[in-house]
Design a protein around this motif. Structure first.
Motif, PDB file in Angstrom:
ATOM      1  N   VAL A  21     -27.956  54.098 -76.636  1.00 60.00           N
ATOM      2  CA  VAL A  21     -29.155  54.614 -75.971  1.00 60.00           C
ATOM      3  C   VAL A  21     -29.497  55.981 -76.525  1.00 60.00           C
ATOM      4  O   VAL A  21     -30.651  56.349 -76.665  1.00 60.00           O
ATOM      5  CB  VAL A  21     -29.015  54.707 -74.430  1.00 60.00           C
ATOM      6  CG1 VAL A  21     -29.248  53.359 -73.784  1.00 60.00           C
ATOM      7  CG2 VAL A  21     -27.691  55.293 -74.017  1.00 60.00           C
ATOM      8  N   ASP A  54     -32.522  55.232 -78.680  1.00 60.01           N
ATOM      9  CA  ASP A  54     -32.654  53.789 -78.937  1.00 60.01           C
ATOM     10  C   ASP A  54     -32.705  53.525 -80.442  1.00 60.01           C
ATOM     11  O   ASP A  54     -33.558  52.785 -80.933  1.00 60.01           O
ATOM     12  CB  ASP A  54     -33.907  53.233 -78.263  1.00 60.01           C
ATOM     13  CG  ASP A  54     -33.847  53.381 -76.751  1.00 60.01           C
ATOM     14  OD1 ASP A  54     -32.719  53.368 -76.206  1.00 60.01           O
ATOM     15  OD2 ASP A  54     -34.911  53.543 -76.119  1.00 60.01           O
ATOM     16  N   LEU A  64     -41.253  59.502 -72.454  1.00 57.49           N
ATOM     17  CA  LEU A  64     -39.861  59.029 -72.519  1.00 57.49           C
ATOM     18  C   LEU A  64     -39.022  59.666 -71.411  1.00 57.49           C
ATOM     19  O   LEU A  64     -38.300  58.980 -70.682  1.00 57.49           O
ATOM     20  CB  LEU A  64     -39.286  59.388 -73.889  1.00 57.49           C
ATOM     21  CG  LEU A  64     -37.945  58.771 -74.245  1.00 57.49           C
ATOM     22  CD1 LEU A  64     -38.125  57.282 -74.507  1.00 57.49           C
ATOM     23  CD2 LEU A  64     -37.364  59.444 -75.484  1.00 57.49           C
ATOM     24  N   LYS A 107     -40.179  58.265 -67.952  1.00 55.62           N
ATOM     25  CA  LYS A 107     -39.939  56.856 -67.615  1.00 55.62           C
ATOM     26  C   LYS A 107     -38.482  56.428 -67.805  1.00 55.62           C
ATOM     27  O   LYS A 107     -37.982  55.581 -67.064  1.00 55.62           O
ATOM     28  CB  LYS A 107     -40.826  55.957 -68.484  1.00 55.62           C
ATOM     29  CG  LYS A 107     -42.315  56.246 -68.335  1.00 55.62           C
ATOM     30  CD  LYS A 107     -43.004  55.200 -67.476  1.00 55.62           C
ATOM     31  CE  LYS A 107     -44.503  55.400 -67.493  1.00 55.62           C
ATOM     32  NZ  LYS A 107     -44.978  56.370 -66.505  1.00 55.62           N
ATOM     33  N   ARG A 108     -37.808  56.971 -68.824  1.00 57.37           N
ATOM     34  CA  ARG A 108     -36.489  56.448 -69.170  1.00 57.37           C
ATOM     35  C   ARG A 108     -35.343  57.298 -68.648  1.00 57.37           C
ATOM     36  O   ARG A 108     -34.217  56.831 -68.541  1.00 57.37           O
ATOM     37  CB  ARG A 108     -36.368  56.334 -70.707  1.00 57.37           C
ATOM     38  CG  ARG A 108     -37.270  55.290 -71.344  1.00 57.37           C
ATOM     39  CD  ARG A 108     -36.708  53.872 -71.214  1.00 57.37           C
ATOM     40  NE  ARG A 108     -35.273  53.810 -71.381  1.00 57.37           N
ATOM     41  CZ  ARG A 108     -34.653  53.726 -72.555  1.00 57.37           C
ATOM     42  NH1 ARG A 108     -35.344  53.678 -73.670  1.00 57.37           N
ATOM     43  NH2 ARG A 108     -33.334  53.666 -72.618  1.00 57.37           N
ATOM     44  N   TYR A 109     -35.623  58.594 -68.387  1.00 56.74           N
ATOM     45  CA  TYR A 109     -34.543  59.496 -68.014  1.00 56.74           C
ATOM     46  C   TYR A 109     -34.664  59.943 -66.560  1.00 56.74           C
ATOM     47  O   TYR A 109     -35.756  60.123 -66.041  1.00 56.74           O
ATOM     48  CB  TYR A 109     -34.555  60.762 -68.897  1.00 56.74           C
ATOM     49  CG  TYR A 109     -34.194  60.527 -70.342  1.00 56.74           C
ATOM     50  CD1 TYR A 109     -33.748  59.271 -70.784  1.00 56.74           C
ATOM     51  CD2 TYR A 109     -34.278  61.553 -71.268  1.00 56.74           C
ATOM     52  CE1 TYR A 109     -33.418  59.064 -72.110  1.00 56.74           C
ATOM     53  CE2 TYR A 109     -33.940  61.352 -72.602  1.00 56.74           C
ATOM     54  CZ  TYR A 109     -33.520  60.095 -73.021  1.00 56.74           C
ATOM     55  OH  TYR A 109     -33.195  59.884 -74.319  1.00 56.74           O
ATOM     56  N   ASN A 125     -37.976  56.027 -61.319  1.00 51.02           N
ATOM     57  CA  ASN A 125     -38.620  55.286 -62.415  1.00 51.02           C
ATOM     58  C   ASN A 125     -37.695  54.248 -63.029  1.00 51.02           C
ATOM     59  O   ASN A 125     -37.924  53.810 -64.156  1.00 51.02           O
ATOM     60  CB  ASN A 125     -39.118  56.267 -63.485  1.00 51.02           C
ATOM     61  CG  ASN A 125     -40.593  56.585 -63.305  1.00 51.02           C
ATOM     62  OD1 ASN A 125     -41.363  55.726 -62.877  1.00 51.02           O
ATOM     63  ND2 ASN A 125     -40.990  57.807 -63.625  1.00 51.02           N
ATOM     64  N   PRO A 179     -34.553  54.499 -64.294  1.00 51.23           N
ATOM     65  CA  PRO A 179     -34.254  55.058 -65.612  1.00 51.23           C
ATOM     66  C   PRO A 179     -33.120  54.308 -66.311  1.00 51.23           C
ATOM     67  O   PRO A 179     -32.300  53.652 -65.660  1.00 51.23           O
ATOM     68  CB  PRO A 179     -33.816  56.486 -65.281  1.00 51.23           C
ATOM     69  CG  PRO A 179     -33.201  56.377 -63.927  1.00 51.23           C
ATOM     70  CD  PRO A 179     -33.981  55.309 -63.204  1.00 51.23           C
ATOM     71  N   GLY A 180     -33.096  54.416 -67.632  1.00 47.46           N
ATOM     72  CA  GLY A 180     -31.992  53.871 -68.406  1.00 47.46           C
ATOM     73  C   GLY A 180     -30.818  54.832 -68.405  1.00 47.46           C
ATOM     74  O   GLY A 180     -29.660  54.419 -68.485  1.00 47.46           O
TER      75      GLY A 180
END
Lengths: 434, 228
Positions: free
Chosen positions: B4, B68, B83, B86-88, B161, B163-164
């Motif tokens: 990731v 990624d 990023l 939305k992802r963190y 969100n 998150p990943g």
């Protein structure tokens, strides 16, 4: 962030330090009130004068005189006297303490003026000096002028005179009604009054005329009655009986009418055409503009005070927002870390500045309007009693909107420095801040 | 290897010339999806700097950061903002909550920033508050909560969100051991049940031990990068 969210966030952060925000808003408020009041007074007086100007004479009439090169403008030490011209007669006109040389015109000049496209009629503007006016009883002094073109005075009752009528007609100022023996403005309409006038030979005779209208008493210009062409001609004929023909047929001023739907540009071009022919033409509007120019200068000076107040207030905005940015370093850092772009941060703080401007100006304008209403009411019952129909303070919606939008713009500009500072905050530095 | 987030020979230097101070030197690492990683080290060792670089809040002086498997330096400001949004997810030692605003409004801030509509914001806000067992506090002011509750609000905000990756900077540093444990359990449960990658900067040896992998930093250098 969506715009509505930005607006919401900005409003709630504005309220976070209420005292500071309110003080800044008060500063804007003072500026907005000042500017609105000065403009309100300006607009009020101008619109009043505009109505009054009608009492000075018809708006579609040019007052034309021969341009006298030797009498216009300040004379320099080296200027030579004007050479004698056997075709040109002059008269001395009293203008206060000075006597001015005025070139005289004759029928020939009238024909030249009439030849101009757009001129509907041109007649000599002659001074008529009646001795008195008499109604049901009693004789009163009267200042009388000939009505050229359409009547534009504000009428209290009846209408303007008809220049095409063979009947003698007159309109009189409102303050004559009761002296002439009538109970109301309406009662005198259609009634006959008598005017006494003395000829050059010293013989007094009388002329009767019908009253067709009662005018608002004019505050500017002399309060005069207006005669139609028929009455004016009859009176002038009596007055000039016994005068040499050369005097009767020469005049300083010609009144020329033009279509009342002429645009300002058309009027100007007509005036310019007359100028090349050696005539100076002035409309009532031209005279009005001279007054307005002076009025505008006064208003601008007053506006400067408002602008200075706003200038001081805009530094208040800068200060308030700089403190706000400082205090909210963490919050800005967090929003940036969570993905808010610098541009959005800038917008957020700009909106806050504009909101302060909006509230300050909206409240200021509202307060000024309220104050204006109170002053108008007090004024009309008191110190402005003699100025019928004068609203000292008038607030057209365009002025109100312009003041609010203008102040919001100033607030935006004041907010740019703090907003840029906020948008440039480094999220790491901001989050480390304790 | 799929990751990731990864770094290749990342260095970070503050200042220039004589006064230059090297916070990170030649750090290379790779974090797989669903991993839990503790970044351990003394104060001033560079662990916060490393986290900021991994979280794309800061840029390295040298080396590359891969998100990624893509070079982060190829992303523009807007893409980085999206990023992170939305992802963190971020959890801070200082919470960074708006104390005067409600718990719910604090939690939905990332959604506001991400231009999500009002209705969806409320739904998702209540859902994550439920996940951290604070739904009954939704309308309370954040300032009225206890430290442990505040940190759970922070976690809810980080989760909103889906998150990943969650970055947590000393998440229990301001909490007593009991509430610290609750927060700790919550983070590891998310890691286990939802497969969210955890990257925790911590002093606490207990938390560090619960992570699958520990990255020890001494004077800006990774000492045991092979240790999984």
């Amino acid at each position: 962030m969506k715009f509505i969210d930005l607006l919401h966030t900005a409003s709630s952060s504005m309220l976070r330090s209420k005292a500071r925000t309110i003080l800044t808003i008060i500063a804007i408020f003072i500026g907005a009130t000042t500017i609105t009041l000065t403009n309100g007074i300006g607009t009020g007086i101008k619109s009043y004068l505009n109505k009054q100007i009608g009492n000075l004479g018809a708006t579609n009439v040019l007052t034309i005189q021969l341009t006298n090169p030797s009498s216009s403008g300040p004379k320099s030490a080296s200027s030579a006297p004007a050479p004698y011209n056997s075709n040109q007669r002059v008269a001395a006109i009293s203008g206060g303490r000075n006597f001015e040389q005025q070139l005289l015109m004759s029928a020939k000049n009238i024909n030249t003026i009439k030849a101009n496209p757009g001129i509907l009629s041109a007649v000599p503007a002659r001074a008529i000096s009646p001795d008195y006016i008499m109604g049901l009883s009693g004789k009163y002094q009267l200042s009388l002028a000939q009505q050229f073109g359409a009547t534009s005075a504000q009428m209290l009752a009846g209408g303007g005179v008809n220049n095409n009528s063979s009947e003698n007609q007159i309109t009189i100022p409102g303050n004559y009604v009761s002296s002439l023996g009538y109970s109301s403005n309406q009662a005198i309409i259609g009634k006959t009054v008598t005017i006494g006038i003395t000829s050059a030979e010293g013989i007094q005779s009388t002329v009767t005329t019908t009253v067709v209208g009662v005018q608002q008493i004019a505050v500017i210009g002399s309060a005069s009655a207006y005669a139609n062409t028929s009455l004016a001609n009859q009176l002038y004929n009596i007055q000039s009986t016994g005068l040499p023909a050369a005097t009767v047929n020469s005049y300083t001023t010609v009144a020329a009418t033009f279509p009342s739907n002429f645009t300002p540009a058309q009027i100007t071009s007509l005036e310019n055409r007359l100028k090349t022919e050696g005539y100076t033409g002035q409309t009532v509007k031209d005279r009005e503009n001279t007054v307005f120019t002076a009025l505008n200068v006064i208003i601008i000076v007053f506006d400067m005070f408002g602008v200075i107040a706003l200038l001081a207030a805009s530094f208040g905005i800068v200060n308030t927002l700089l403190m706000s940015v400082q205090e909210r370093t963490k919050e800005i850092g967090l929003m940036k870390a969570l993905g808010m772009s610098p541009r959005r941060i800038f917008t957020l703080f700009s909106i806050e500045a504009v909101l302060i401007g909006f509230w300050g100006s909206a409240l200021g304008v509202g307060f000024a309007a309220l104050l204006g209403k109170v002053i108008n009411t007090i004024g009309q019952n008191g110190f402005l009693k003699d100025f019928k129909g004068l609203s000292l303070l008038t607030f057209p919606i365009t002025t109100i909107v312009a003041v609010i939008v203008g102040i919001m713009l100033i607030a935006f500009l004041a907010g740019t420095l703090p907003a840029i500072r906020a948008s440039k905050k480094d999220p790491i530095e901001a989050l480390r801040y304790e | 290897m799929n990751s990731v987030v990864a770094t290749k020979n990342v260095s970070k230097t503050y200042g220039k010339g004589e006064a230059a101070f090297s916070a990170l030197e030649n750090v290379s690492l790779s974090i797989a999806p669903g991993e839990s990683v503790a970044v351990v080290g003394k104060s001033g060792s560079g662990k916060s700097t490393l986290m900021h670089i991994l979280a794309l809040l800061d840029k390295p002086t040298n080396g590359t950061v891969l998100v990624d498997n893509q070079d982060a330096s190829s992303l523009n400001g807007r893409q980085l903002d999206v990023l992170r949004n939305k992802r963190y997810g971020f959890v801070f030692q200082q919470f960074f909550l708006n104390e005067k605003d409600t718990v719910l409004n604090n939690v939905i801030l990332p959604l506001k920033i991400g231009r999500v509509g009002r209705k969806e914001r409320l739904e998702r806000g209540m859902k994550v508050l439920k996940a951290v067992e604070l739904e009954e506090k939704a309308t309370s002011r954040a300032g009225t909560l206890s430290g442990g509750q505040k940190q759970r609000v922070c976690i809810a905000r980080a989760l909103i969100n889906n998150p990943g990756v969650i970055f947590a900077d000393e998440p229990t540093g301001n909490l007593d051991s009991h509430t610290g444990k609750t927060v700790e359990d919550l983070l590891f449960r998310l890691n286990k049940e939802q497969g969210i990658t955890l990257i925790i900067v911590t002093h606490d040896p207990d938390i560090a031990q619960r992570c699958k992998r520990q990255l020890h930093i001494i004077d800006g250098r990774l000492t045991n990068k092979g240790n999984i």
